[in-house]
Every structure is written in C-alpha cells, then in structure tokens.
Design a protein around this motif. Structure first.
Motif, mmCIF file in Angstrom:
data_model
loop_
_atom_site.group_PDB
_atom_site.id
_atom_site.type_symbol
_atom_site.label_atom_id
_atom_site.label_comp_id
_atom_site.label_asym_id
_atom_site.label_seq_id
_atom_site.Cartn_x
_atom_site.Cartn_y
_atom_site.Cartn_z
ATOM 1 N N ASP A 5 40.100 30.298 34.532
ATOM 2 C CA ASP A 5 40.722 31.590 34.219
ATOM 3 C C ASP A 5 40.478 32.596 35.334
ATOM 4 O O ASP A 5 41.369 33.374 35.702
ATOM 5 C CB ASP A 5 40.183 32.127 32.896
ATOM 6 C CG ASP A 5 40.660 31.302 31.702
ATOM 7 O OD1 ASP A 5 41.709 30.649 31.818
ATOM 8 O OD2 ASP A 5 39.963 31.304 30.665
ATOM 9 N N MET A 6 39.237 32.598 35.875
ATOM 10 C CA MET A 6 38.929 33.535 36.958
ATOM 11 C C MET A 6 39.744 33.212 38.209
ATOM 12 O O MET A 6 40.294 34.112 38.869
ATOM 13 C CB MET A 6 37.436 33.496 37.276
ATOM 14 C CG MET A 6 36.546 34.141 36.227
ATOM 15 S SD MET A 6 34.819 34.217 36.771
ATOM 16 C CE MET A 6 34.085 35.179 35.450
ATOM 17 N N VAL A 7 39.823 31.932 38.553
ATOM 18 C CA VAL A 7 40.560 31.540 39.764
ATOM 19 C C VAL A 7 42.043 31.854 39.593
ATOM 20 O O VAL A 7 42.714 32.310 40.536
ATOM 21 C CB VAL A 7 40.337 30.048 40.063
ATOM 22 C CG1 VAL A 7 41.217 29.602 41.243
ATOM 23 C CG2 VAL A 7 38.865 29.784 40.381
ATOM 24 N N GLN A 8 42.560 31.634 38.387
ATOM 25 C CA GLN A 8 43.961 31.975 38.142
ATOM 26 C C GLN A 8 44.193 33.477 38.305
ATOM 27 O O GLN A 8 45.217 33.915 38.830
ATOM 28 C CB GLN A 8 44.365 31.517 36.735
ATOM 29 C CG GLN A 8 45.867 31.444 36.530
ATOM 30 C CD GLN A 8 46.218 30.762 35.225
ATOM 31 O OE1 GLN A 8 46.263 31.418 34.196
ATOM 32 N NE2 GLN A 8 46.450 29.450 35.269
ATOM 33 N N GLY A 9 43.214 34.289 37.865
ATOM 34 C CA GLY A 9 43.312 35.736 38.060
ATOM 35 C C GLY A 9 43.326 36.106 39.535
ATOM 36 O O GLY A 9 44.045 37.022 39.953
ATOM 37 N N LEU A 46 42.028 47.691 42.968
ATOM 38 C CA LEU A 46 41.098 47.097 42.007
ATOM 39 C C LEU A 46 41.258 45.588 41.954
ATOM 40 O O LEU A 46 40.305 44.854 41.732
ATOM 41 C CB LEU A 46 41.331 47.709 40.618
ATOM 42 C CG LEU A 46 40.379 47.253 39.506
ATOM 43 C CD1 LEU A 46 38.956 47.644 39.838
ATOM 44 C CD2 LEU A 46 40.801 47.843 38.171
ATOM 45 N N GLY A 47 42.478 45.112 42.175
ATOM 46 C CA GLY A 47 42.718 43.674 42.127
ATOM 47 C C GLY A 47 41.887 42.923 43.144
ATOM 48 O O GLY A 47 41.334 41.867 42.846
ATOM 49 N N LEU A 48 41.766 43.444 44.372
ATOM 50 C CA LEU A 48 40.976 42.765 45.395
ATOM 51 C C LEU A 48 39.485 42.811 45.081
ATOM 52 O O LEU A 48 38.746 41.870 45.379
ATOM 53 C CB LEU A 48 41.257 43.388 46.763
ATOM 54 C CG LEU A 48 42.646 43.123 47.345
ATOM 55 C CD1 LEU A 48 42.799 43.797 48.702
ATOM 56 C CD2 LEU A 48 42.897 41.623 47.456
ATOM 57 N N LEU A 49 39.028 43.920 44.486
ATOM 58 C CA LEU A 49 37.636 44.002 44.052
ATOM 59 C C LEU A 49 37.358 42.928 43.003
ATOM 60 O O LEU A 49 36.325 42.258 43.021
ATOM 61 C CB LEU A 49 37.339 45.388 43.485
ATOM 62 C CG LEU A 49 35.929 45.618 42.937
ATOM 63 C CD1 LEU A 49 34.912 45.530 44.056
ATOM 64 C CD2 LEU A 49 35.844 46.963 42.252
ATOM 65 N N LEU A 50 38.310 42.742 42.102
ATOM 66 C CA LEU A 50 38.194 41.722 41.068
ATOM 67 C C LEU A 50 38.166 40.330 41.703
ATOM 68 O O LEU A 50 37.367 39.466 41.315
ATOM 69 C CB LEU A 50 39.367 41.847 40.093
ATOM 70 C CG LEU A 50 39.322 40.994 38.836
ATOM 71 C CD1 LEU A 50 38.231 41.478 37.909
ATOM 72 C CD2 LEU A 50 40.664 41.038 38.123
ATOM 73 N N CYS A 51 39.039 40.101 42.684
ATOM 74 C CA CYS A 51 39.072 38.814 43.371
ATOM 75 C C CYS A 51 37.726 38.486 44.018
ATOM 76 O O CYS A 51 37.208 37.374 43.889
ATOM 77 C CB CYS A 51 40.169 38.810 44.439
ATOM 78 S SG CYS A 51 41.852 38.859 43.770
#
Length: 575
Positions: free
Chosen positions: A465-469, A537-542
């Motif tokens: 799930d994390m990798v898909q995100g 925020l998306g890159l921080l999450l990545c």
C-alpha cells in the motif's frame, strides 16, 4: 494456657503484632537496606508475640511449645541484624553466597537444637515452670549451646555497631543523625540483655530483652516511616563516583590527570595510560577545551568528539585554603541524544508550519470556492448554463482537494507511534500497470504519453500500500509538470539485493536551487503546466514511506529537459 491476663504478656503480644505490621510495610520499600531492616523487625515481632504467649502459659509443656516458635525470631535476629548493617553501610559486596551460608549456620543449628532439646539438653540443661511469682515463668539452666548462641548474639550486635561507627564517624550531619538513631536503638536491647545475664530479672526469670528490642525497632521504624530516616542511605564515595553515568576527570594544577571513573574511560578516545596524561594529549583536536582547562574560573562548554558524540563539560576549579589553585574536576555529560532531539524538534516545527499552511490555504481555499458557487446556485444567483461552465473548475478543485486529503491522511497515519509496516513480496510490474491504467485518461487529456518499460516481474519486499502511494504521487507529479507532447516512462532494474524503480519525464524539469527543497520540511510548491495546484506534501510522504521500507529516494533533473525520480526497495527481508 489461658487468655493473657498479665500486663507483660498483653504488652508483648500487642506490640509484637504492631511490629510485625510495620515490618510488612517496610518490606514493600524499594531500598535493599530498608527491606533488610524489615526482616529484622519481623523476627523481633515473632519473638515478642510468641514470648507473650509463653508468659500466658500455665505448664512447662506449654511454655516449651511457645519457646520453639519463639526461637524462629530469636535465632534469626542477630544474623538479620548484621545483614542489614552490611547493606546499610555500603558493604553489600561482602554478601556472597558463601558468606550467606556461613551466617546461616549458627541460627539454623540453634533452631534445630532448641526443637530437639529433649534428646540432648545442649540448649537448656534443665527447664521447669516457676510458679512462685504472680504468674508462671520458665526457669532453666543454660546448656553449652545456649552460651555459644549468647556469644554469637553479642558478637553480631557489637560487630554491627562497630561498622556503623567506623563508616560514619566523618560523615555528613544528616548521616550522623541516622548513625545516632540506629546506635541508640541497638544499644537498648544490649544493655537490657546484660541485666538478664547478670540475673537482674523481674520475678527471677522474666526476660525483658524482647521488650527492649520492640522499643529499639519501633524507634528506628518511626524514624524510617515518620522522619524518612532511610530515604538517603549512605554510600561510599568511591561507589558513588564509579556508579555515575557522567564521566569524571580530576586534574592537578598542571592539567595532568590524577583520577577518573570507569565511565570516563569509555568516553576517552585515548587508548594509552591516562593517569599523568594532559588534556592536550587526550583531546588534541579540542582547542577550546584545552584553553578552558588552563583558566582557573569555573565554566561549562560543549564539545563534539570525532565519533559524533556531544558532551556538556562542567569544569570546577579546586583551591587549597581558598587561594592556592590545585587542579580541576571535569564532569562530562553526554547530551548527544538531547541535541539530536532538539534537531528533530526543529524539523518538526518546520513541518508543523508547513502543514498549517497547507490546511489553512491549500485545503481551505478550494472548499470555500466550492461553497460559494453552491450557495449562489442554490440562491438562484447563477443560471444553469453558468453553473455548468463552472463544473470543470469545480471538478478540478475537488480532485485536487481529494488527493490532498488522501495524502494528509496517509502521512498522518504513517507518523502515528507504533505504525506497522506490513511487508510482503509483490511484483512492482503489476502495480505500475494498474496505476498507468488509472492515470491514462488524465495523461491523455493533457496530451502526455504514459508508458511502462517494465516487462518482466520485479519482486520486492515492502508494504504494498505504501509503495503504491509512492508510485501514485510520482506519476501524478510527472503528469502535472509535463506539456502536451511530453513523455513519461516508468522503468525498473535489479542491482545486487535492491530493486531500483524510476519515473522519468520530458517535462519542464526543476531548477537546481529547488532540488534540495523537494524532500525537506520546507513549505515549497510550484504549480503545474496547466496551473495545477500542489503542496509538496506528496514528496514528503514518498520519502517517509520509502525510508520506512528500507529504501532511499532521490531526484535528478535539468530545468527545461525533464526529471527522473528514483527509489530503491529491498528484494527480501535480509537485504
């Protein structure tokens, strides 16, 4: 035996039960020395209660019956006393299993000989009931073991008093107060028992020793519970210094080491003979520390060793007769963790500011726009045609807001303490294929080509799930910063025990000065090629997801030529 009807028996039984109760309360204390004193009190309480029942007995058989139980306290009292004193005076290293065994020999032998006295008469040569007084009393002729036990009893009592006097005669006034109370309490039964041995006894045979022990134990116990007598148990200076978690270094007037504790040896990077060495030899790279050592004023500085550890060093000058400088005491306190936490806190504060900015502006603004348009539509302020013309913008804003909320929720979940990484083996190729199908319409709408070059299975071990995100965010960003006619390619390869996945595009690229801001806690974002909004925020999450799964993420980009985002993942749990 009858119900106790004389003052001596009643007093002993009642005070004995009180003593037992106080001993049980003391036994719940944490300090080992305090608990040892609790056992002393317990033995005295047993002695007092059983002697009280002996004084209530009418026949010699009843008296001897209670005497057998009485010696559970009498035999153990001197041994328990000396164990308490050894612990209280900081000599507990003496109490090896062998010493415990030797200390237990006499009380065990005494107890066995008392219980079997009718067979050998080594403890009581003779025993009878004396009824000449106001109530029957046990009259006996001491046997050889009774005399041995008496010598042992006094030897333990005297040895304990000597250790207390020897250890604390030069102690602090508070410790001397402990010393006086304990010595006073121990002296009372000794003095009273001497009168018993000299035949100075009430009614010829009444033993006042248990009364004296009750009084002494209650005196010490009141000090313990009421005045917190043992809240501070004295410990030898060497033990205190050796047990310190801080490093202690003692210097003479020439800045040479004359003493140090074990913790300081762990801190020092120097492997040679420390005693006699100067601080310049021990810490050649720490110029500020060496300069401060030669200053006779008290001070505190922070130093960083070559291995990255950070210490707060307190330097205290020593003077003889308040005027002659004789050296320094240096205390090294490891503050590495504190400094790391301060750095993390600073980063978290930046992140907090960033999130508040996102929530207050990027999340609030689209919702307010949507609310305004819906309000005007419901109030008849816009026509159906006008409302329909707003729908593409509304759809775009809602899509942006939905993605933002999803990222916020995913990031918040990942930050919760105790987050579990559900790592499994899965194929990256299948995930990429699924996401490309999901984003194909969005890419086509912008005229962007979106393809995968992963044609064979690439099995990784991570949280799917994390990798898909991560893939969803990177592909979405690539589409956002591409123009009509640009291409996006997803590819992967395996090197050693890691899989490397990358998303490359031929879009607008990223300015060199902005590259380092992408994965940091800065409030940095730019709009897409068709004015799409973003928060970063998306890159921080990545970054957070990839690192939690044991990988790394980075970017390569040239402004105007496109960008490539790379990340790695392990192939199996051991990677």
């Amino acid at each position: 035996m009858h119900f106790p009807d004389n003052l001596f028996a009643i007093t002993l039984i009642l005070s004995g039960f009180v003593t037992i109760g106080m001993s049980l309360a003391i036994l719940r204390r944490i300090s080992k020395a305090v608990r040892c004193f609790g056992y002393v009190m317990l033995s005295i309480g047993i002695w007092a209660v059983t002697y009280g029942f002996e004084l209530s007995s009418d026949t010699i058989s009843q008296m001897l019956f209670w005497t057998d139980f009485e010696y559970l306290g009498v035999a153990g009292a001197p041994t328990l006393w000396i164990i308490f004193v050894i612990n209280f005076t900081g000599r507990e290293q003496w109490l090896t299993p062998r010493i415990y065994f030797l200390l237990l020999i006499e009380p065990v032998v005494t107890l066995l000989l008392v219980w079997t006295n009718n067979w050998h008469h080594l403890h009581y040569a003779t025993a009878r009931a004396d009824i000449s007084g106001p109530f029957p009393l046990l009259a006996f002729t001491p046997g050889i073991w009774y005399k041995i036990h008496t010598v042992y009893f006094y030897s333990m009592l005297g040895w304990g008093m000597y250790m207390i006097i020897d250890r604390f005669r030069k102690a602090d006034e508070f410790i001397k107060k402990q010393n006086r109370i304990i010595l006073f309490g121990a002296f009372i039964p000794w003095l009273v028992n001497v009168t018993y041995l000299l035949n100075l006894r009430p009614f010829g045979h009444l033993d006042l020793t248990p009364f004296a022990f009750i009084a002494s134990s209650l005196i010490i116990a009141v000090g313990l519970l009421g005045f917190k007598l043992f809240d501070v148990v004295p410990i030898a200076r060497g033990k205190i210094v050796d047990a310190l978690q801080e490093g202690v270094l003692v210097l003479d007037a020439q800045s040479r080491v004359v003493d140090l504790n074990p913790q300081m040896r762990k801190i020092l990077p120097y492997n040679g003979n420390v005693i006699g060495a100067t601080t310049a030899l021990l810490f050649p790279e720490l110029i500020e520390l060496n300069n401060t050592v030669h200053n006779q004023e008290n001070s505190r500085i922070e130093i960083t060793l070559n291995d990255g550890r950070i210490f707060s060093v307190t330097l205290t000058s020593l003077f003889e007769r308040q005027t002659i400088y004789s050296g320094k005491i240096m205390v090294f306190r490891d503050i590495t963790e504190r400094k790391q936490n301060e750095k993390k806190l600073e980063e978290l504060n930046k992140l907090k500011d960033r999130l508040f900015s996102i929530i207050s502006h990027d999340l609030r603004s689209p919702l307010l726009s949507l609310m305004d348009i819906l309000s005007m539509a419901s109030g008849g302020m816009v026509t159906d045609e006008e409302f329909k013309s707003y729908l593409p913008t509304l759809t775009k804003n809602i899509g942006y807001t939905s993605g933002l909320v999803e990222n916020l929720l995913q990031w918040s979940k990942s930050q919760l303490e105790g987050t579990v990484i559900n790592a499994v083996h899965f194929d990256i190729k299948d995930n990429v294929t699924y996401l490309i199908n999901n984003f194909s319409q969005t890419a086509n709408d912008k005229g962007v080509s979106l393809n995968s070059n992963i044609h064979v299975p690439v099995m990784v071990y991570a949280d799917m799930d994390m990798v898909q995100g991560v893939l969803r965010n990177l592909i979405s960003n690539a589409i956002k910063f591409c123009r009509a006619g640009d291409k996006i390619t997803v590819d992967a390869c395996i090197k050693k025990n890691m899989a490397t996945v990358w998303i490359s595009d031929t879009g607008v690229g990223i300015a060199a000065e902005n590259l380092e801001k992408l994965f940091g806690n800065y409030n940095f974002t730019t709009r897409g090629t068709t004015n799409e909004q973003g928060t970063g925020l998306g890159l921080l999450l990545c970054k957070d997801f990839i690192e939690k799964n044991g990988g790394t993420i980075w970017v390569e980009s040239n402004q105007g030529q496109g960008s490539s985002f790379y990340f790695t993942l392990p192939l199996d749990p051991e990677s």
